[in-house]
Write a protein that holds these residues in place. Structure first.
Motif, PDB file in Angstrom:
ATOM      1  N   THR A 181     -37.662 -45.165 -26.502  1.00 10.24           N
ATOM      2  CA  THR A 181     -37.407 -44.182 -25.381  1.00 10.24           C
ATOM      3  C   THR A 181     -37.217 -42.923 -25.832  1.00 10.24           C
ATOM      4  O   THR A 181     -37.513 -41.760 -25.066  1.00 10.24           O
ATOM      5  N   ALA A 231     -34.000 -58.434 -18.268  1.00  8.94           N
ATOM      6  CA  ALA A 231     -34.940 -57.672 -17.461  1.00  8.94           C
ATOM      7  C   ALA A 231     -34.381 -56.417 -16.829  1.00  8.94           C
ATOM      8  O   ALA A 231     -34.795 -55.184 -17.091  1.00  8.94           O
ATOM      9  N   LEU A 232     -33.267 -56.423 -16.240  1.00  9.63           N
ATOM     10  CA  LEU A 232     -32.314 -55.509 -15.894  1.00  9.63           C
ATOM     11  C   LEU A 232     -32.023 -54.312 -16.992  1.00  9.63           C
ATOM     12  O   LEU A 232     -31.972 -52.760 -16.771  1.00  9.63           O
ATOM     13  N   ARG A 255     -33.354 -53.967 -19.726  1.00 12.50           N
ATOM     14  CA  ARG A 255     -34.604 -53.296 -20.234  1.00 12.50           C
ATOM     15  C   ARG A 255     -35.028 -51.916 -19.451  1.00 12.50           C
ATOM     16  O   ARG A 255     -35.324 -50.932 -19.781  1.00 12.50           O
ATOM     17  N   GLU A 256     -34.780 -52.229 -18.268  1.00 11.66           N
ATOM     18  CA  GLU A 256     -35.119 -51.136 -17.193  1.00 11.66           C
ATOM     19  C   GLU A 256     -34.202 -50.073 -17.344  1.00 11.66           C
ATOM     20  O   GLU A 256     -34.625 -48.859 -17.366  1.00 11.66           O
ATOM     21  N   SER A 309     -35.068 -48.023 -20.520  1.00 13.01           N
ATOM     22  CA  SER A 309     -36.183 -47.298 -20.519  1.00 13.01           C
ATOM     23  C   SER A 309     -36.078 -45.872 -19.817  1.00 13.01           C
ATOM     24  O   SER A 309     -37.210 -44.944 -19.709  1.00 13.01           O
ATOM     25  N   ILE A 310     -35.051 -45.676 -19.075  1.00 13.78           N
ATOM     26  CA  ILE A 310     -34.817 -44.327 -18.014  1.00 13.78           C
ATOM     27  C   ILE A 310     -34.345 -43.343 -18.999  1.00 13.78           C
ATOM     28  O   ILE A 310     -33.285 -43.214 -19.422  1.00 13.78           O
ATOM     29  N   GLN A 361     -31.055 -41.887 -11.695  1.00 10.01           N
ATOM     30  CA  GLN A 361     -31.741 -43.187 -11.816  1.00 10.01           C
ATOM     31  C   GLN A 361     -31.045 -44.107 -12.440  1.00 10.01           C
ATOM     32  O   GLN A 361     -30.934 -45.476 -12.235  1.00 10.01           O
ATOM     33  N   LYS A 363     -29.576 -47.979 -11.461  1.00 13.63           N
ATOM     34  CA  LYS A 363     -29.765 -48.995 -12.106  1.00 13.63           C
ATOM     35  C   LYS A 363     -28.589 -49.765 -12.462  1.00 13.63           C
ATOM     36  O   LYS A 363     -28.268 -50.831 -12.339  1.00 13.63           O
ATOM     37  N   GLU A 418     -36.623 -58.761  -7.562  1.00 12.01           N
ATOM     38  CA  GLU A 418     -37.736 -58.180  -6.616  1.00 12.01           C
ATOM     39  C   GLU A 418     -38.698 -59.039  -6.154  1.00 12.01           C
ATOM     40  O   GLU A 418     -39.840 -59.192  -6.181  1.00 12.01           O
ATOM     41  N   GLU A 437     -34.045 -56.091  -4.012  1.00 14.71           N
ATOM     42  CA  GLU A 437     -33.771 -56.251  -5.282  1.00 14.71           C
ATOM     43  C   GLU A 437     -33.591 -57.621  -5.484  1.00 14.71           C
ATOM     44  O   GLU A 437     -33.821 -58.216  -6.708  1.00 14.71           O
TER      45      GLU A 437
END
Length: 324
Positions: free
Chosen positions: A20, A57-58, A60-61, A64-65, A77, A81, A105, A116
């Motif tokens: 990132t 998964a959450l 990783r999200e 990535s920000i 953001q 999250k 999602e 969500e």
């Protein structure tokens, strides 16, 4: 969470943050990890325990920000999250019966909007949307100005400015709240049936009277017949696909935890507090008691007209606030 599971999350964090680049939380993961990073890992691991892979998964999200040095939209953001992780962890670890499944999602139809979380349990479903306002500029105004309008209609902005003079005036954040209601109603439409409950969770900061006043004041409240939001026929705007709203006062715990300052009635930023910790607020929208009681309890939410809440000033509707 086992040491092996914790180590796997930490390894993933270090690998993903290298990809990132600049990230607001890099310090917390690369140095220790720090308590703030540990609280995030534990929350995501707790989600995985009930919904395999969802916590990862959450996570990783979240990682990535970034990529731009001190880019404030990325900070906003990240708050969103963290709010999603917080709410999803509380809901999936609630007291669900055997056979309950969780979907991140979900989509009611191909290409449709995605809330969500969808919980499917014997006898019903619960669909959840999580919203967090952009607060940085609003917080700066609150600190700088001498007065604040908590909702529209009690005074015109011009009258209020004349009243406060040179001290400055902070206007209500009613448009974001209106947009949250409308977007949640839109996302829930495809899921609406007699067996599906719908819940919007809004994560705010310590100034909890702001969303309470915006939603429930009798002059212009968005959930009242006198709402300032009208449809094309000048009738009060309603949200037929929405059963309830819960407002959490938690953004300040994210901010203080990331800054490594003391967190009042919490041990960690992602921790929800004991029974005596500051409560959250529930608003009934549909008038039908569809939200499972254990979910409301798990989010420690009380009706906005609960006498216990009204005994605390910050849970009451405010008109104009003057800061000293």
């Amino acid at each position: 969470m086992t040491a092996q599971e914790f180590g796997a999350f930490l390894t993933l964090a270090l690998d993903e943050l290298e990809k990132t680049g600049w990230h607001y939380f890099s310090f917390h993961f690369f140095n220790g990890p720090r308590p703030f990073a540990r609280s995030i890992i534990k929350a995501c691991g707790s989600i995985n325990d009930r919904a395999a892979g969802m916590g990862t998964a959450l996570f990783r999200e979240l990682l990535s920000i970034g990529g731009i040095d001190r880019h404030q939209p990325h900070y906003e953001q990240l708050m969103q999250k963290l709010a999603e992780i917080l709410v999803i962890e509380r809901i999936v670890t609630s007291d669900w019966p055997e056979g309950t499944t969780f979907e991140q999602e979900p989509c009611a139809f191909p290409g449709g909007p995605r809330p969500e979380l969808l919980v499917t349990f014997p006898g019903g479903r619960l669909v959840v949307e999580v919203k967090t306002p952009s607060m940085l500029n609003h917080v700066r105004q609150r600190h700088a100005n001498g007065a604040q309008l908590a909702y529209r209609g009690v005074l015109t902005p011009d009258d209020a400015r004349r009243t406060v003079g040179q001290d400055g005036l902070t206007l209500p954040r009613d448009y974001p709240v209106r947009d949250f209601l409308a977007d949640a109603d839109r996302k829930f439409a495809g899921f609406r049936d007699g067996n599906t409950a719908s819940l919007l969770v809004v994560v705010w900061d310590d100034f909890i009277y702001e969303p309470i006043s915006i939603l429930a004041n009798q002059r212009s409240g968005l959930l009242t017949p006198n709402t300032f939001e009208r449809d094309d026929n000048d009738e009060p705007r309603t949200y037929p696909n929405l059963d309830a709203v819960i407002v959490l006062r938690h953004l300040n715990y994210f901010v203080e935890g990331a800054a490594e300052r003391d967190i009042m009635d919490r041990k960690e930023a992602m921790e929800f507090g004991e029974a005596q910790a500051l409560p959250n607020v529930f608003f009934d929208v549909s008038g039908i008691a569809r939200i499972p009681a254990h979910v409301i309890e798990r989010l420690r939410a009380y009706s906005h007209v609960d006498p216990g809440l009204l005994a605390m000033a910050e849970y009451n509707i405010q008109d104009v606030v003057f800061w000293i």
